[in-house]
Design an enzyme around this catalytic site. Structure first.
Site, mmCIF file in Angstrom:
data_model
loop_
_atom_site.group_PDB
_atom_site.id
_atom_site.type_symbol
_atom_site.label_atom_id
_atom_site.label_comp_id
_atom_site.label_asym_id
_atom_site.label_seq_id
_atom_site.Cartn_x
_atom_site.Cartn_y
_atom_site.Cartn_z
ATOM 1 N N ASP A 9 0.616 -1.187 -0.287
ATOM 2 C CA ASP A 9 -0.298 -0.246 -0.634
ATOM 3 C C ASP A 9 1.475 1.064 0.091
ATOM 4 O OD1 ASP A 9 1.076 0.133 2.399
ATOM 5 O OD2 ASP A 9 -1.128 0.708 3.486
ATOM 6 N N CYS A 65 3.077 -3.373 4.041
ATOM 7 C CA CYS A 65 2.192 -1.626 4.607
ATOM 8 C C CYS A 65 3.092 -0.927 5.696
ATOM 9 C CB CYS A 65 0.604 -2.159 4.932
ATOM 10 S SG CYS A 65 0.794 -3.178 6.761
ATOM 11 N N THR A 67 2.795 -0.991 8.777
ATOM 12 C CA THR A 67 3.352 -1.573 10.008
ATOM 13 C C THR A 67 3.705 -3.003 9.597
ATOM 14 O OG1 THR A 67 1.666 -2.314 11.143
ATOM 15 C CG2 THR A 67 2.302 -0.047 11.872
ATOM 16 N N HIS A 98 10.389 -23.852 9.051
ATOM 17 C CA HIS A 98 9.237 -24.384 9.849
ATOM 18 C C HIS A 98 7.984 -24.746 9.585
ATOM 19 C CE1 HIS A 98 12.340 -24.716 13.720
ATOM 20 N NE2 HIS A 98 13.051 -25.495 12.391
ATOM 21 N N HIS A 133 7.757 -30.533 10.466
ATOM 22 C CA HIS A 133 7.139 -29.596 10.305
ATOM 23 C C HIS A 133 5.817 -29.704 8.845
ATOM 24 C CE1 HIS A 133 9.787 -27.752 12.058
ATOM 25 N NE2 HIS A 133 10.846 -28.486 11.524
#
Length: 144
Positions: A9, A65, A67, A98, A133
Site C-alpha cells: 500500500d 504496508c 507496519t 518451519h 513440520h
C-alpha cells in the site's frame, strides 16, 4: 530464477521500490502495486497479490504496508497462504524453515532499508525443512 511477487500500500511503497531494485539480480520480481504513494486500501492490493501466489503465477510474495500488520492480516485470510510478519533475519529464516511461509510481510515504516533487504534475502534463500513440520503446515492449510 525464482519468480516472486511484491505488493504494497502507500505506507510500504518506498520500501517496496527499494526492495524491488535491490533484489532484482537474485529473483524475477513481478510488481503488483501500488504504483505511487497515493492512499490505497491495503486489503485490496494485498488480496489481489495473494491470488497470484495461489494461482502459481509466482512462487511467493513480499507484501508491505506501514507496519506490516494490516498486510499480514489481509494475506492470512486466504486458505493456502502462510504469511509471516518478520522484523529480523531469524524470524524470516524460521518462517521458511518451519512454517513454509509463502508470503513475507514487512513494515515499510518500521524497518530500515538495509535490514529489510537482509530479511528478504534470508527469506528468499531459506528452504523448508519438511519432516515433522509438514504435518503442522498441513494442519495450518486445513484450517477454514
Amino acid at each position: 530464477m525464482k519468480k516472486i511477487g511484491i505488493a504494497s500500500d502507500h505506507g510500504g511503497f518506498e520500501l517496496k521500490e527499494y526492495l524491488r531494485h535491490e533484489l532484482a539480480n537474485s529473483v524475477d520480481i513481478l510488481d503488483y502495486g501500488t504504483k505511487d504513494e497515493s492512499s490505497v486500501d491495503y486489503p485490496l492490493v494485498i488480496s489481489e497479490a495473494c491470488k497470484k501466489v495461489l494461482s502459481g503465477e509466482v512462487e511467493g510474495l513480499i507484501a508491505l504496508c506501514g507496519t506490516g500488520i494490516g498486510a499480514s492480516i489481509a494475506a492470512n485470510r486466504f486458505k493456502g497462504i502462510r504469511a509471516a510478519l518478520c522484523h529480523d533475519e531469524f524470524t524470516a529464516e524460521m518462517s521458511r524453515r518451519h512454517n513454509n511461509a509463502n508470503v513475507l510481510v514487512l513494515g515499510g515504516r518500521v524497518l530500515g532499508k538495509d535490514l529489510a533487504a537482509r530479511i528478504a534475502q534470508k527469506w528468499l534463500t531459506t528452504t523448508f525443512e519438511a519432516g515433522r513440520h509438514e504435518r503442522r503446515v498441513g494442519q495450518l492449510d486445513s484450517i477454514s
